[in-house]
Design a protein around this motif. Structure first.
Motif, mmCIF file in Angstrom:
data_model
loop_
_atom_site.group_PDB
_atom_site.id
_atom_site.type_symbol
_atom_site.label_atom_id
_atom_site.label_comp_id
_atom_site.label_asym_id
_atom_site.label_seq_id
_atom_site.Cartn_x
_atom_site.Cartn_y
_atom_site.Cartn_z
ATOM 1 N N UNK A 21 42.873 35.409 39.567
ATOM 2 C CA UNK A 21 42.002 35.833 41.424
ATOM 3 C C UNK A 21 43.225 37.620 41.470
ATOM 4 N N UNK A 22 44.022 37.561 41.059
ATOM 5 C CA UNK A 22 44.790 38.693 41.038
ATOM 6 C C UNK A 22 44.984 39.643 40.310
ATOM 7 N N UNK A 23 44.248 38.838 39.270
ATOM 8 C CA UNK A 23 43.485 39.120 37.748
ATOM 9 C C UNK A 23 42.539 39.910 37.655
ATOM 10 N N UNK A 24 41.404 39.086 38.543
ATOM 11 C CA UNK A 24 39.738 39.425 38.712
ATOM 12 C C UNK A 24 39.982 40.607 39.597
ATOM 13 N N UNK A 25 40.702 40.784 40.337
ATOM 14 C CA UNK A 25 40.397 41.732 41.366
ATOM 15 C C UNK A 25 41.098 42.957 41.298
ATOM 16 N N UNK A 26 42.003 43.356 40.411
ATOM 17 C CA UNK A 26 42.230 44.028 39.283
ATOM 18 C C UNK A 26 41.497 44.503 38.688
ATOM 19 N N UNK A 27 40.796 44.166 37.754
ATOM 20 C CA UNK A 27 40.355 44.778 36.645
ATOM 21 C C UNK A 27 38.653 45.023 36.847
ATOM 22 N N UNK A 28 38.449 44.071 38.560
ATOM 23 C CA UNK A 28 36.704 44.602 38.186
ATOM 24 C C UNK A 28 37.125 45.743 39.424
ATOM 25 N N UNK A 29 38.205 45.975 40.169
ATOM 26 C CA UNK A 29 38.891 47.002 40.979
ATOM 27 C C UNK A 29 39.014 48.390 39.776
ATOM 28 N N UNK A 30 39.274 48.255 38.242
ATOM 29 C CA UNK A 30 39.713 49.209 37.565
ATOM 30 C C UNK A 30 38.770 49.795 37.168
ATOM 31 N N UNK A 31 37.785 48.428 37.399
ATOM 32 C CA UNK A 31 36.251 48.855 36.263
ATOM 33 C C UNK A 31 35.246 49.626 37.223
ATOM 34 N N UNK A 32 35.247 49.677 38.089
ATOM 35 C CA UNK A 32 35.073 49.772 39.331
ATOM 36 C C UNK A 32 34.822 51.504 39.587
ATOM 37 N N UNK A 33 35.998 51.804 39.937
ATOM 38 C CA UNK A 33 36.778 53.005 39.886
ATOM 39 C C UNK A 33 36.561 53.716 39.203
ATOM 40 N N UNK A 34 37.078 53.173 37.600
ATOM 41 C CA UNK A 34 35.999 54.250 36.914
ATOM 42 C C UNK A 34 34.841 54.802 36.542
ATOM 43 N N UNK A 35 34.892 54.023 36.837
ATOM 44 C CA UNK A 35 32.820 53.720 36.272
ATOM 45 C C UNK A 35 32.349 55.125 37.638
ATOM 46 N N UNK A 36 32.739 54.647 38.953
ATOM 47 C CA UNK A 36 32.551 55.850 40.116
ATOM 48 C C UNK A 36 32.992 56.634 39.661
ATOM 49 N N UNK A 37 34.396 57.421 39.331
ATOM 50 C CA UNK A 37 34.335 58.530 38.665
ATOM 51 C C UNK A 37 33.850 59.203 37.413
#
Length: 122
Positions: free
Chosen positions: A65-81
């Protein structure tokens, strides 16, 4: 040791995308968006590594769960920027904090999973 293959594959693609975004920031982006792309790529790469660690670490379901949260968060953050800079869509500035919250949650869940872990060290 067990491997969460889906999480490992997602982490690898996240890492590849982070390198591609970082390379574009260095070699193809204008100075006004270079900072946004570099920041997004660095966070995405860090969280791809978090996901890869969680895919191989023996910390159970919470680790995944930690891995999925972090990796999706990183993806969303990067794409948003990236979209904020490349497409000049200011509304996407409101999406980046969602990625940030997911990344923070990933680290906190990892801390909780590690605390609860029953593995014995030598």
């Amino acid at each position: 040791m067990s491997l969460n293959r889906h999480l490992a594959v997602f982490a690898a693609f996240n890492g590849a995308m982070a390198v591609a975004v970082g390379a574009f920031a260095t070699h193809g982006a204008g100075p006004q968006i270079k900072s946004l792309l570099t920041t997004g790529a660095s966070y995405q790469l860090a969280h791809a590594l978090l996901a890869l660690f969680c895919a191989v670490a023996p910390i159970g379901r919470l680790g995944a769960v930690a891995g999925w949260l972090g990796s999706f968060g990183g993806l969303i953050f990067c794409l948003a920027l990236a979209f904020l800079g490349l497409l000049s869509l200011p509304a996407l500035g409101a999406v980046a904090p969602i990625g940030g919250v997911l990344m923070i949650a990933g680290w906190l869940v990892l801390a909780f999973a590690a605390f609860r872990s029953q593995s014995v060290t030598a």
